[in-house]
Write an enzyme that holds these catalytic residues in place. Structure first.
Site, short mmCIF file in Angstrom:
data_model
loop_
_atom_site.label_atom_id
_atom_site.label_comp_id
_atom_site.label_asym_id
_atom_site.label_seq_id
_atom_site.Cartn_x
_atom_site.Cartn_y
_atom_site.Cartn_z
N ARG A 1 9.68 7.17 4.86
CA ARG A 1 9.11 6.03 5.45
C ARG A 1 9.93 5.74 6.28
NH1 ARG A 1 9.52 -0.20 4.40
NH2 ARG A 1 8.60 -1.16 6.00
N GLU B 1 2.11 2.32 -1.07
CA GLU B 1 2.58 3.52 0.35
C GLU B 1 2.88 4.90 0.25
OE1 GLU B 1 4.00 -0.70 0.59
OE2 GLU B 1 4.07 -0.01 2.62
N ASN C 1 12.83 6.02 0.63
CA ASN C 1 12.56 4.21 1.90
C ASN C 1 13.52 3.97 1.85
OD1 ASN C 1 12.00 2.16 2.88
ND2 ASN C 1 10.23 1.18 1.37
N HIS D 1 3.72 -2.20 8.84
CA HIS D 1 2.69 -2.08 7.54
C HIS D 1 1.59 -1.47 7.76
CE1 HIS D 1 3.97 -6.86 6.29
NE2 HIS D 1 4.87 -5.58 6.11
N ARG E 1 10.39 -15.35 6.98
CA ARG E 1 10.39 -14.83 8.99
C ARG E 1 9.16 -16.52 9.09
NH1 ARG E 1 8.14 -8.75 8.64
NH2 ARG E 1 10.19 -9.11 6.33
#
Ligand code: ADP
Length: 411
Positions: free
Chosen positions: A92, A386, A11, A181, A242
């Site tokens: 990923r 994941e 990743n 996601h 965010r």
């Protein structure tokens, strides 16, 4: 594939690389680690193997390739069994645009398409490309597979992904909602189907992935039909730093009235907003819960807004789905914060939600299961995984001609 087969999951972020060696059958983790602080003076690599944690610094110029070389030459050289049982590498990749609705074996055409999507993920896709190139050099001949964050959301209908902007922006520039996601929402969907004893293609859930980044997805018959992130990971829920949804007129106001330049607006919306911006204290949910319990007003307000906005999305997805078999919480906050779950569902009693207090308190640190009362709308906590999805996809795509192929994994 033999039971001892392993997949290396990579990743790659702009300044970090996470790696994990996983058994694709069971999801068991043999080795995990992270290269960090690229371009920040003193990069480090830390890893955990057989319960032992180790860490070392790398030369100042070290990036993804150096971490992968370190993994091969220093870490895996001590465990030849693992090295010899590697059957694939799973990457990923954040953005696959409209091209990829599934994971794919990486070839030149795939690399070129990931390159085409750089404009949509300028920090992440170049990092993934560096990782793919470095892994190719370090493990020549080993199949490499790209698993896209956007893939699961490619099933969204047009009415969910087209912005109400001039249509030519979509036609000519690919400006639309893509969602992120996806790998986590997919894992949660498959796991929820198992827990609910339903076939995946019949399960309807609302999946709330709440970490530093946060997004929520409406899943109909196992497919994403709407999600809160959009063209970029800024849209939607309140996140650690965010803003999530804001009035787009705000940007014009900041520019024309308050003299913000583009970089300042970008920094403010991505790095200085969300839980951190509201609380003026921290982006970390745990720290805010602690501060709120000690009377910090900003921390209290940040948590209130986070939960209220999340509840509004959950309610709106009840309008999108013909039925909801379960609401699922996942991600660091979703899996661990009984307070966030409780505050969110307190807004939603009208939709039949009620928490079992003891179950809600117990669900943390990797616990999986229902947190609702027997009579109320089903609410589950499912720790996301994941890496396991990436490992499974990678193992399943090993070509039949490869000496490492797995005849059992292609059902
Ligand atoms: P990322 O998006 O970076 O993968 P994570 O999924 O690890 O993030 O989630 C990080 C968030 O989870 C942080 O806000 C952290 O405070 C929160 N978190 C982790 N453990 C707990 C806990 N026990 N209680 C409340 N929040 C927690």
């Amino acid at each position: 594939m033999s039971k001892s087969s392993r997949v290396l999951v990579l990743n790659c972020g702009s300044s970090s690389l996470k790696f994990a060696l996983i058994d694709p059958h069971s999801g068991a983790l043999d080795l995990s680690g992270m290269g960090d602080a690229f371009g920040q003076g003193e990069p480090t690599v830390s890893w955990k193997f057989n319960g032992d944690k180790q860490c070392t610094t790398l030369p100042a110029e070290a990036r993804h390739a150096e971490v992968i070389r370190f993994l091969v030459n220093e870490i895996l050289s001590d465990c030849p069994d693992l090295r010899d049982n590697l059957v694939a590498i799973g990457h990923r990749v954040v953005h696959g645009g409209e091209k990829f609705s599934h994971s794919v074996l990486i070839d030149d055409a795939v690399i070129s398409t990931i390159q085409d999507c750089v404009a949509l993920a300028p920090l992440h896709n170049p990092a993934a490309l560096h990782g793919i190139e470095a892994a190719h050099e370090a493990f020549p001949g080993l199949p490499q597979v790209a698993v896209f964050d956007t893939a699961f959301h490619q099933s969204m209908p047009r009415h969910a992904y087209i912005y109400a902007l001039p249509y030519e922006l979509y036609r000519d520039h690919g400006i639309r909602r893509y969602g992120m996601h996806g790998t986590s929402h997919r894992y949660v969907t498959e796991r929820a189907a198992e827990l609910l004893n339903l076939p995946v293609n019949e399960v309807n859930i609302i999946s709330a992935h709440l970490g530093n980044g946060a997004s929520i997805t409406a899943v109909h018959n196992g497919h994403s039909v709407d999600t809160s992130m959009g063209l970029t990971p800024l849209e939607g829920l309140v996140m650690g730093t965010r803003s999530g949804d804001v009035d787009p007129g705000l940007l014009l106001h900041l520019s024309s009235r308050l003299d913000y330049c583009l970089k300042e607006i970008n920094d403010m919306l991505n790095k200085k907003s969300g839980l951190l911006g509201i609380s003026e204290l921290s982006s970390d949910c745990r720290a805010l819960e602690q501060a709120a319990s000690e009377g910090h007003d900003g921390a209290q307000l940040a948590l209130d807004i986070f939960c209220y906005r999340l509840a509004k999305y959950i309610a709106s997805y009840h309008g999108v789905l013909p039925q909801v078999d379960a609401l699922v919480f996942t991600g660091g906050i979703g899996e661990n914060s009984s307070l966030v779950r409780q505050k969110t569902l307190a807004h939603l009693s009208g939709l039949g939600y009620a928490l079992d207090e003891a179950r809600n308190q117990r669900a943390r640190f990797g616990e999986e299961g229902p947190i609702s009362t027997e009579q109320s709308a089903v609410t589950l906590v499912i720790p996301t995984n994941e890496e396991w999805v990436i490992a499974r996809d990678a193992a399943g795509l090993v070509p039949p001609t490869s000496p490492n192929s797995d005849p059992c994994s292609r059902e």
